[in-house]
Enzyme design. Structure first.
Site, PDB file in Angstrom:
ATOM      1  N   LYS A  44      -2.766   6.381  -3.523  1.00 16.91           N
ATOM      2  CA  LYS A  44      -4.138   6.905  -3.626  1.00 16.91           C
ATOM      3  C   LYS A  44      -4.207   8.015  -4.679  1.00 16.91           C
ATOM      4  CE  LYS A  44      -5.319   5.544   1.065  1.00 16.91           C
ATOM      5  NZ  LYS A  44      -5.706   5.897   2.451  1.00 16.91           N
ATOM      6  N   GLN A  88      -4.967  10.805   6.613  1.00 16.58           N
ATOM      7  CA  GLN A  88      -4.213   9.551   6.664  1.00 16.58           C
ATOM      8  C   GLN A  88      -3.722   9.285   8.092  1.00 16.58           C
ATOM      9  OE1 GLN A  88      -4.028   7.512   4.047  1.00 16.58           O
ATOM     10  NE2 GLN A  88      -2.721   5.967   4.976  1.00 16.58           N
ATOM     11  N   ASP A 111     -13.597   7.944   4.124  1.00 18.50           N
ATOM     12  CA  ASP A 111     -13.026   6.836   4.897  1.00 18.50           C
ATOM     13  C   ASP A 111     -14.104   6.151   5.734  1.00 18.50           C
ATOM     14  OD1 ASP A 111     -10.354   6.172   4.524  1.00 18.50           O
ATOM     15  OD2 ASP A 111      -9.610   7.844   5.742  1.00 18.50           O
TER      16      ASP A 111
HETATM   17  N1  L34 Z   1      -7.309   7.507   7.144  1.00 18.40           N
HETATM   18  N2  L34 Z   1      -5.632   5.958   7.228  1.00 18.40           N
HETATM   19  C1  L34 Z   1      -6.813   6.333   6.744  1.00 18.40           C
HETATM   20  N3  L34 Z   1      -7.530   5.591   5.851  1.00 18.40           N
HETATM   21  C2  L34 Z   1      -7.042   4.390   5.426  1.00 18.40           C
HETATM   22  O1  L34 Z   1      -7.765   3.632   4.602  1.00 18.40           O
HETATM   23  C3  L34 Z   1      -5.792   3.971   5.897  1.00 18.40           C
HETATM   24  N4  L34 Z   1      -5.205   2.803   5.463  1.00 18.40           N
HETATM   25  C4  L34 Z   1      -4.378   2.030   6.391  1.00 18.40           C
HETATM   26  C5  L34 Z   1      -3.385   2.992   7.052  1.00 18.40           C
HETATM   27  N5  L34 Z   1      -3.940   4.302   7.373  1.00 18.40           N
HETATM   28  C6  L34 Z   1      -5.114   4.759   6.823  1.00 18.40           C
HETATM   29  C7  L34 Z   1      -4.684   2.671   4.209  1.00 18.40           C
HETATM   30  O2  L34 Z   1      -4.952   3.436   3.296  1.00 18.40           O
HETATM   31  C8  L34 Z   1      -3.693   1.054   5.476  1.00 18.40           C
HETATM   32  N6  L34 Z   1      -3.863   1.603   4.142  1.00 18.40           N
HETATM   33  C9  L34 Z   1      -3.201   1.122   2.993  1.00 18.40           C
HETATM   34  C10 L34 Z   1      -3.397   1.684   1.732  1.00 18.40           C
HETATM   35  C11 L34 Z   1      -2.718   1.224   0.624  1.00 18.40           C
HETATM   36  C12 L34 Z   1      -1.824   0.186   0.731  1.00 18.40           C
HETATM   37  C13 L34 Z   1      -1.619  -0.401   1.965  1.00 18.40           C
HETATM   38  C14 L34 Z   1      -2.299   0.069   3.091  1.00 18.40           C
HETATM   39  C15 L34 Z   1      -1.055  -0.267  -0.464  1.00 18.40           C
HETATM   40  O3  L34 Z   1      -1.005   0.422  -1.454  1.00 18.40           O
HETATM   41  N7  L34 Z   1      -0.409  -1.439  -0.375  1.00 18.40           N
HETATM   42  C16 L34 Z   1       0.382  -2.002  -1.444  1.00 18.40           C
HETATM   43  C17 L34 Z   1       1.870  -1.954  -1.168  1.00 18.40           C
HETATM   44  C18 L34 Z   1       2.329  -0.739  -0.488  1.00 18.40           C
HETATM   45  C19 L34 Z   1       3.839  -0.666  -0.289  1.00 18.40           C
HETATM   46  O4  L34 Z   1       4.582  -0.912  -1.252  1.00 18.40           O
HETATM   47  O5  L34 Z   1       4.270  -0.349   0.849  1.00 18.40           O
HETATM   48  C20 L34 Z   1      -0.009  -3.463  -1.569  1.00 18.40           C
HETATM   49  O6  L34 Z   1       0.189  -4.034  -2.653  1.00 18.40           O
HETATM   50  O7  L34 Z   1      -0.473  -4.031  -0.574  1.00 18.40           O
END
Ligand code: L34
Length: 294
Positions: A44, A88, A111
């Site tokens: 982020k 988060q 959010d």
């Molecule tokens: N407050 N908590 C709050 N707001 C959110 O919107 C979230 N979420 C979920 C978990 N907790 C939260 C997220 O941000 C899930 N989530 C989230 C954000 C980004 C990614 C995955 C979940 C992400 O960047 N995923 C990448 C790979 C990540 C890795 O390498 O582990 C992807 O390509 O899917």
């Protein structure tokens, strides 16, 4: 698509700055050292840099009290230089997420978790829509997927994804396609496959790797996999692989479109968060006009 959204926002931020306005500013509260949360918040912050936003990562020790965190939220609320604030999730056991979320000034709740914003979404009023559902709607719109009159089956009824996406897919609001007949399934649904086989659009947000296999979907289905779990994998340097709810190998051959994990909904979630933060900075969240689609 996520890169496209970031590029579009970058241009908007440049235009803002050219008019003498400061850049949008996102603050993220991170408590303790939960591995995936650190990765997600890191992504982020990096995305903020890419689009020209200012960002603040506010990290606290796992032992911080709820009262002290509430004070930190009050400080951000009172800071006119910060437009958006997220806490988060998940949080350590001794802290109640709702108490923190309820404390965030609704205009800064990018959010979309505050009851005021969530309630406005349920009433189809302009608001911050939660980032993951927003990213999914953006993806459906950009992919040109026809939604009106289709059958959308959602698996999982979480507050972050399942519940809001089921509402958004059934509506035609917020400038996004919608108007689907929507089925919301969850842990007490008998015969899940009976429902998933009827889906024109299948959205899974459960966190159970392989829950959906090829026998559970019909030919031509559009599959959006929100699950993201770490599964042990000794062949990987990190020792784990990321897995969605969908068994990609057996489902992909039947799907007309399918999102991968990683590289699917995750980056779109971050794009959704950036969009909300941009509108928080513009100050038009509750006054914005939305247009119907399809
Ligand atoms: N407050 N908590 C709050 N707001 C959110 O919107 C979230 N979420 C979920 C978990 N907790 C939260 C997220 O941000 C899930 N989530 C989230 C954000 C980004 C990614 C995955 C979940 C992400 O960047 N995923 C990448 C790979 C990540 C890795 O390498 O582990 C992807 O390509 O899917």
């Amino acid at each position: 698509m996520a890169a496209d959204i970031r590029a579009e926002l970058r241009l908007k931020v440049e235009a803002m700055k050219a008019k003498g306005k400061r850049a949008p500013h996102l603050a993220a509260i991170l408590v303790g050292s939960h591995g995936p949360s650190e990765v997600y918040v890191g992504h982020k912050i990096k995305a903020c840099e890419e689009v020209g936003f200012t960002s603040s990562k506010l990290s606290y020790d796992v032992t911080i009290s709820e009262a002290d965190l509430l004070e930190e939220i009050d400080k951000v609320n009172a800071n006119p230089e910060i437009d958006g604030l997220i806490v988060q999730l998940p949080l350590p056991e001794h802290i109640k997420a709702d108490n923190l979320i309820n404390r965030i000034q609704p205009e800064k709740d990018v959010d979309g978790f505050h009851p005021l914003n969530f309630g406005r979404m349920v009433q189809s009023l302009p608001t911050h829509v939660p980032a993951t559902p927003l990213g999914i709607m953006e993806m459906i719109k950009r992919a040109g997927i026809s939604v009106v009159g289709k059958h959308c089956v959602v698996v999982g009824r979480s507050r972050i994804v399942g519940s809001p996406i089921s509402i958004l897919m059934s509506r035609r609001r917020f400038g996004y396609p919608g108007g689907a007949t929507t089925t919301l399934t969850h842990r007490f649904t008998p015969d899940l496959a009976h429902h998933t086989r009827q889906a024109d659009i299948l959205i899974t947000a459960v966190g159970k790797p392989g829950l959906i296999n090829g026998d559970m979907v019909k030919e031509g289905v559009v599959v959006i996999d929100v699950g993201i779990e770490r599964v042990k994998d000794p062949s990987k340097k990190s020792g784990f692989a990321l897995k969605g709810d969908v068994d990609f190998e057996t489902v992909a051959p039947k799907a007309s479109l399918i999102t991968p994990v990683p590289g699917g909904v995750g980056p779109m979630t971050i794009a959704g968060l950036l969009k909300n933060t941009y509108h928080a900075a513009l100050g038009d969240i509750y006054t914005r006009e939305y247009h119907y689609h399809d």
